[in-house]
Motif scaffolding. Sequence first.
Motif, PDB file in Angstrom:
ATOM      1  N   GLY B 320       0.846  -1.201   0.000  1.00  0.00           N
ATOM      2  CA  GLY B 320       0.000   0.000   0.000  1.00  0.00           C
ATOM      3  C   GLY B 320       0.869   1.234   0.000  1.00  0.00           C
ATOM      4  O   GLY B 320       0.628   2.182  -0.739  1.00  0.00           O
ATOM      5  N   ALA B 321       1.918   1.211   0.788  1.00  0.00           N
ATOM      6  CA  ALA B 321       2.808   2.357   0.874  1.00  0.00           C
ATOM      7  C   ALA B 321       3.534   2.571  -0.450  1.00  0.00           C
ATOM      8  O   ALA B 321       3.659   3.681  -0.940  1.00  0.00           O
ATOM      9  CB  ALA B 321       3.826   2.133   1.979  1.00  0.00           C
ATOM     10  N   TYR B 322       3.977   1.477  -1.037  1.00  0.00           N
ATOM     11  CA  TYR B 322       4.705   1.594  -2.295  1.00  0.00           C
ATOM     12  C   TYR B 322       3.839   2.234  -3.364  1.00  0.00           C
ATOM     13  O   TYR B 322       4.308   2.974  -4.210  1.00  0.00           O
ATOM     14  CB  TYR B 322       5.161   0.204  -2.753  1.00  0.00           C
ATOM     15  N   LEU B 323       2.538   1.945  -3.287  1.00  0.00           N
ATOM     16  CA  LEU B 323       1.654   2.390  -4.354  1.00  0.00           C
ATOM     17  C   LEU B 323       1.050   3.765  -4.131  1.00  0.00           C
ATOM     18  O   LEU B 323       0.545   4.369  -5.060  1.00  0.00           O
ATOM     19  CB  LEU B 323       0.512   1.375  -4.504  1.00  0.00           C
ATOM     20  N   SER B 324       1.100   4.237  -2.916  1.00  0.00           N
ATOM     21  CA  SER B 324       0.317   5.439  -2.610  1.00  0.00           C
ATOM     22  C   SER B 324       0.667   6.617  -3.509  1.00  0.00           C
ATOM     23  O   SER B 324      -0.188   7.376  -3.893  1.00  0.00           O
ATOM     24  CB  SER B 324       0.503   5.826  -1.151  1.00  0.00           C
ATOM     25  N   THR B 325       1.941   6.788  -3.834  1.00  0.00           N
ATOM     26  CA  THR B 325       2.295   7.935  -4.659  1.00  0.00           C
ATOM     27  C   THR B 325       2.559   7.511  -6.101  1.00  0.00           C
ATOM     28  O   THR B 325       2.959   8.306  -6.921  1.00  0.00           O
ATOM     29  CB  THR B 325       3.561   8.612  -4.119  1.00  0.00           C
ATOM     30  N   HIS B 326       2.354   6.217  -6.395  1.00  0.00           N
ATOM     31  CA  HIS B 326       2.693   5.732  -7.727  1.00  0.00           C
ATOM     32  C   HIS B 326       1.450   5.589  -8.599  1.00  0.00           C
ATOM     33  O   HIS B 326       0.368   5.343  -8.092  1.00  0.00           O
ATOM     34  CB  HIS B 326       3.415   4.383  -7.607  1.00  0.00           C
ATOM     35  N   PRO B 327       1.643   5.688  -9.914  1.00  0.00           N
ATOM     36  CA  PRO B 327       0.506   5.523 -10.823  1.00  0.00           C
ATOM     37  C   PRO B 327      -0.027   4.091 -10.733  1.00  0.00           C
ATOM     38  O   PRO B 327       0.645   3.192 -10.220  1.00  0.00           O
ATOM     39  CB  PRO B 327       1.104   5.791 -12.203  1.00  0.00           C
ATOM     40  N   ASP B 328      -1.207   3.919 -11.228  1.00  0.00           N
ATOM     41  CA  ASP B 328      -1.875   2.631 -11.196  1.00  0.00           C
ATOM     42  C   ASP B 328      -0.989   1.523 -11.786  1.00  0.00           C
ATOM     43  O   ASP B 328      -0.447   1.639 -12.879  1.00  0.00           O
ATOM     44  CB  ASP B 328      -3.176   2.753 -11.993  1.00  0.00           C
ATOM     45  N   SER B 329      -0.836   0.421 -11.046  1.00  0.00           N
ATOM     46  CA  SER B 329       0.135  -0.616 -11.405  1.00  0.00           C
ATOM     47  C   SER B 329      -0.171  -1.307 -12.732  1.00  0.00           C
ATOM     48  O   SER B 329       0.735  -1.628 -13.499  1.00  0.00           O
ATOM     49  CB  SER B 329       0.187  -1.671 -10.313  1.00  0.00           C
ATOM     50  N   MET B 330      -1.458  -1.566 -13.000  1.00  0.00           N
ATOM     51  CA  MET B 330      -1.814  -2.242 -14.243  1.00  0.00           C
ATOM     52  C   MET B 330      -1.436  -1.381 -15.449  1.00  0.00           C
ATOM     53  O   MET B 330      -0.905  -1.877 -16.444  1.00  0.00           O
ATOM     54  CB  MET B 330      -3.316  -2.567 -14.275  1.00  0.00           C
ATOM     55  N   THR B 331      -1.707  -0.079 -15.344  1.00  0.00           N
ATOM     56  CA  THR B 331      -1.353   0.840 -16.426  1.00  0.00           C
ATOM     57  C   THR B 331       0.152   0.825 -16.642  1.00  0.00           C
ATOM     58  O   THR B 331       0.630   0.794 -17.777  1.00  0.00           O
ATOM     59  CB  THR B 331      -1.789   2.272 -16.063  1.00  0.00           C
TER      60      THR B 331
END
Lengths: 389, 360
Positions: B320-331
């Motif tokens: 969750g932390a890794y993704l919070s500032t990152h664009p959507d992973s699938m994209t």
Amino acid sequence: MAVSHLDEQENFSDIPKGPKTATAKPVPTDRPELVYDGKASEILILFLTNVVLNILTLGFYRFWGKTRIRRYIWSHMRVGDDRFEYCGTGLEIFVSFMIILVVFYAPFIGLVTWMTVDPPYDTPQANIIMLNLVFLVGFLIIFFLYYVAIFAAYRYRVSRTIWRGLRGNMWGSPWIYGCIGAGLGMLNVLSLGWTKPWADAVVFRYRMQRAGMGDAPFLSRMGCGGMYVPYLVAWMITAVVVVAAYSVLISLIVGELQAGRPPSKEQLAWIQYANLFGYLLILLAWQLASPWYKKVMMHNIAGTLRFRGGGFRAGFTTGQLYWLKIPNFLLLLFTLGLAFPYTIHRTAKFTARHISIGNDVDIFGLRRGEADGPRFGDGLAEFVGIGGL
Amino acid sequence: MEKISATYFDGELGIASSVTIQSVDHNLRIQFDSDRHIIDWPIDDLRLTEEVHKGQPVRLRRSRQDPGRLVVEDGRAVDDLLRMSRRLRRRDYRHRAATKRAVFWVGMLGLAVVAVWRGLPLAAEPIASMVPLKWEEALGRAVKKQVFLLIGGKGGTCDGVAGHRALTRLVDRLGGTMKHRYTFRITVINSDFVNAAAAPGGYIIIFRGLIDKSTGPEALAGVLAHEIGHVIERHGTENIVKILGLSAILSTMTGNTSGVVGESTAIATNLIAKGYSRDAEREADEIAIRMLNRTNIKGAGLVSFFQWVATKQGSSQGLGAYLSTHPDSMTRAARIKSRTTGTGPAMSDQEWQAVKSMCR
């Protein structure tokens, strides 16, 4: 209209309090009255101008912008037919701001930056202890300067106020006031706020006693009589909210964090927001709980103030103060401060409507006073968070 | 010029004197109605005590030292007089309609807000590029220390020599394809956290969780390339410039620093900064793709890593932390898949085993 609370009624024998006294002593036609005739739209335009120019100048226009708004408000406030004049300049405030920036603020920021970027000691513990020590000393200095700034700002504004060609005067020292204010502030913290009404009366009396118009001083006999009951009510309500808010917050945080695992970025952000929300809730609780206390205090300030043989009186009710304070608070909160000019306008209107000058105040026989006022402006206020207007 | 009646205050006594004013040879002649006494003020010295708005008297003074004040109730009467003075600006005593001024300044505010919003990221780049390498490295060390303090935990660092050498070789290989001034220093922290971070000045921090969850060295190479991208583009330094600038502008904008306003501007700064950081992530992805292609490292590893991340999204706190500032992973996975051309490995099997056993 109901007769408002007055602490020392004997001072007011000459001010009409109701139909009975009014018939006994008719109000003369030239009775000086405080009037505010500014328009919200004009202040909003002035403020908008300031915002744009502040952005373009990285905030340095604000001293001049503030001065323009002060001029507007002062010149739309009058006693009888005579308007006030504000004769301070943006340059005066700018110079004082720069002095403090160079002498105090820049070295402090430089020191903190140096200690973070290039730690002077070999062990991390020593560095952290030193940095915290620097912050503690900085905090104590700011705590003291906060009170110095209050007096300095007050003195500057009074000394730059002109009425019928005569300047306001202020005696006394910001440093002494700073010591008294900071000392009492500490006492308030240590007593969990139980000394606040008395401390408030002391600092207000100090300020009121040292102000004057032309050659005539204001006299204040302010005490804290009558202020304790409403204060305790406000204190209890706020205390209940503080305890409730923090126990909910802490239980939520403890529940959210799993033992042995570091908090994630999201959780840290969440805790930060929850903390902020709790802080705002407490501010709001105090705003909601304190108007009765503030009403009594302001009535007390006005009621114990004497000037050239006469007195003053504040005539608003707690409900009216609510209607001033709560919308002002919410407007500021939800507009990032963009509604600030409107809150100033409302406050000025409120002040003029509810503060009356006794007709025994001899305001027309004043002469020029002795003091020249401070050379520099109230730039210190910018550093301690009271630089609004 | 005709005579106009006015009120004069001498600044000594608070007494209002009725006077008559008129212009006589570049002077404003003030004559007392009571005793015909005369005071002359040079017209060029005249100043307004404040801007005059509708329904407000015109109040005049001379110099800073002269305490005398002149009040003219009927402002229109002195219009001609004021126009003669070089010091006075017409717009200070004859304002245009309030609506016109309001519309003008609202428009200006709109322009200023757009300028800040768009201009700050543009300005941050050249400002960040002016920061000397030494400062950036010092800043990086400070950030690294913070990360240690915050999430370093009790695990300490992983110091397996062979693994460390393999990682350094990989990072130098990736970084060697781009022009930059940094020496990359890798630290592996013994923590379950599935994350990596780049601090300014070339400091790259990897959490053991990321190595554990990587499907192969190519996935790790992709994440490292992304972090190198942050370093080369100076995102960390730029971010500091942006946040400092933004909070300076927002908090000085209204000139109000009181509690309530301060808190609400802090929230606004935070939210806007989040938006900026998503742009930076996209930029770092672009650079990562370029590096992977130039070193001929398979993109598939990173693609499968992101696909795996997408399925886990939100379920694990580290992720969750890794993704919070990152664009959507699938994209991101889709974009990397379509753009990467590499076919080779990131490191030998032996090296990968050394990396995986670094923390043991």
